[in-house]
Design an enzyme around this catalytic site. Structure first.
Site, mmCIF file in Angstrom:
data_model
loop_
_atom_site.group_PDB
_atom_site.id
_atom_site.type_symbol
_atom_site.label_atom_id
_atom_site.label_comp_id
_atom_site.label_asym_id
_atom_site.label_seq_id
_atom_site.Cartn_x
_atom_site.Cartn_y
_atom_site.Cartn_z
ATOM 1 N N THR A 89 28.029 -27.990 -31.367
ATOM 2 C CA THR A 89 27.818 -26.828 -31.817
ATOM 3 C C THR A 89 27.103 -26.286 -30.432
ATOM 4 O O THR A 89 26.438 -26.974 -29.491
ATOM 5 C CB THR A 89 26.586 -26.519 -32.851
ATOM 6 O OG1 THR A 89 26.573 -25.262 -33.367
ATOM 7 C CG2 THR A 89 25.285 -27.246 -32.399
ATOM 8 N N ASP B 97 31.879 -19.477 -26.580
ATOM 9 C CA ASP B 97 31.418 -18.747 -27.737
ATOM 10 C C ASP B 97 31.951 -19.256 -28.962
ATOM 11 O O ASP B 97 31.191 -19.657 -30.107
ATOM 12 C CB ASP B 97 31.661 -17.321 -27.688
ATOM 13 C CG ASP B 97 30.808 -16.459 -26.779
ATOM 14 O OD1 ASP B 97 29.769 -17.161 -26.438
ATOM 15 O OD2 ASP B 97 31.253 -15.195 -26.458
ATOM 16 N N THR C 110 35.053 -17.848 -19.992
ATOM 17 C CA THR C 110 34.180 -17.401 -18.668
ATOM 18 C C THR C 110 34.858 -18.234 -17.447
ATOM 19 O O THR C 110 34.811 -17.880 -16.360
ATOM 20 C CB THR C 110 32.593 -17.911 -18.857
ATOM 21 O OG1 THR C 110 32.144 -16.841 -19.857
ATOM 22 C CG2 THR C 110 31.870 -17.570 -17.799
HETATM 23 N N1 ASP Z 1 32.561 -14.720 -24.089
HETATM 24 C C1 ASP Z 1 32.947 -15.950 -23.457
HETATM 25 C C2 ASP Z 1 33.899 -16.709 -24.143
HETATM 26 O O1 ASP Z 1 33.599 -17.237 -25.260
HETATM 27 C C3 ASP Z 1 31.798 -16.688 -22.982
HETATM 28 C C4 ASP Z 1 32.159 -18.138 -22.436
HETATM 29 O O2 ASP Z 1 33.227 -18.374 -22.052
HETATM 30 O O3 ASP Z 1 31.255 -18.756 -21.911
HETATM 31 O O4 ASP Z 1 35.094 -16.744 -24.056
#
Ligand code: ASP
Length: 326
Positions: free
Chosen positions: A162, A92, A14
């Site tokens: 975590t 994630d 993100t």
């Molecule tokens: N789906 C994204 C990822 O893990 C979520 C994030 O970065 O917060 O790349």
């Protein structure tokens, strides 16, 4: 004194995403443009930095153990050029990657700091700027000789972390271990970095194993477990209740025993975020120990998964043996 030099490894996530018609997505060069437009990143209080972008950039939901290896190999390859590393990563699976890097990298004699954000850097209100600046600062801390996650107000040891929230900015925690540091007005170290590690950084020799993770729940039956435990599975992580309990269903126990007899390694962790397992505590736990389930104490599922996936040939593992250990 020369300014420390840090490599920012942009894996994805993100933090560097932009808005697309189908939701947030990665885009090559987008983060580099944003970073160039932030004069504060050139301030002398921060290390000098270079950006290395992965191709392709990944939403961390798409990552596999091959990507863990790619990151580790990049860090090993660039270790002589930099004083520390920031790995920008999606939230994630960041805890899995952190645990895997902690497992894969031997001779870590420079900081390796993972971070990311819950809101992309391009948004006006974001947690990306703060997290990046904190990570850069830790990556320039000479005695921090380990893999860690800097996120929101904590610096966490890689194998204890975590993801605890998908909505809050406090997205990571180590429910079972003290953070290395609290990030507030000042950085308050719980464990001040002591340095002393010897390089060079290199990869642990390992064998890739196929690992299945199953959470115990009321209604899980022996035939369901037998179905998912079909070959080729090398190890099973059983997320047990509380301190290491599960139903004393003879069929379920027999399914586990049969898998164990075939050579499937059976490992218990707790499905409670804090605490751990000790199969000796209850009759219901001892029944599992008798069919070959090992008690992995306070290990997180992420750390257990990394350790088992990247097994030593002789499978010796450096994890706490029981929840009695501190
Ligand atoms: N789906 C994204 C990822 O893990 C979520 C994030 O970065 O917060 O790349």
């Amino acid at each position: 004194m020369t300014r420390p030099h840090v490599l920012i490894l942009h894996v994805g996530g993100t933090i560097g995403m932009r808005r697309t018609p189908s939701g947030y997505g990665t885009h090559p060069g987008h983060l580099a443009e944003l970073l160039q437009s932030m004069p504060e990143l050139q301030r002398p209080e921060l290390p000098a930095w270079d950006l290395h972008e992965f191709d392709p950039l990944l939403d961390s939901a798409e990552m596999t153990p091959d990507d863990w290896l790619r990151i580790a190999e990049t860090l090993v390859g660039r270790q002589n050029d930099y004083d520390g590393f920031v790995v920008l990563h999606g939230t994630d699976t960041m805890a899995y990657t952190a645990a895997a890097l902690d497992r894969l990298l031997l001779g870590v004699h420079k900081p390796v700091v993972l971070t990311g954000s819950q809101i992309p850097l391009f948004e006006v209100r974001n947690d990306a700027r703060e997290n990046l600046i904190n990570a850069l600062t830790f990556a320039a801390t000479p005695d921090l000789h380990e893999v860690c996650i800097a996120f929101d107000d904590v610096l966490l040891r890689a194998s204890t972390a975590t993801k605890v929230s998908s909505f809050d900015l406090h997205a990571f925690d180590a429910p079972n271990a003290a953070p290395l540091a609290h990030i507030g007005v000042n950085v308050r170290w719980t464990r001040p970095p002591t340095g002393g590690a010897q390089g060079p950084m290199h990869l642990r020799p390992h064998e890739r194993r196929r690992v299945l993770s199953v959470r115990l729940y009321p209604g899980l039956t022996a035939d369901m477990l037998t179905n998912v435990l079909q070959d080729p599975i090398d190890a099973l992580i059983l997320e047990m209740y509380g301190a290491g309990n599960g139903p004393r269903d003879p069929d379920l126990l027999a399914a586990l025993e049969a898998a164990h007899a075939r050579g499937v390694r059976l490992v218990a962790v707790s499905q409670t975020p804090s605490g751990g397992v000790n199969l000796a505590d209850y009759e219901t736990g001892q029944a599992y120990a008798r069919v070959g389930v090992e008690s992995w104490g306070r290990a997180t599922t992420e750390a257990a998964l990394a350790a088992l996936t990247l097994s030593d040939k002789e499978q010796t593992l450096m994890l706490e043996p029981s929840h009695e250990a501190s």
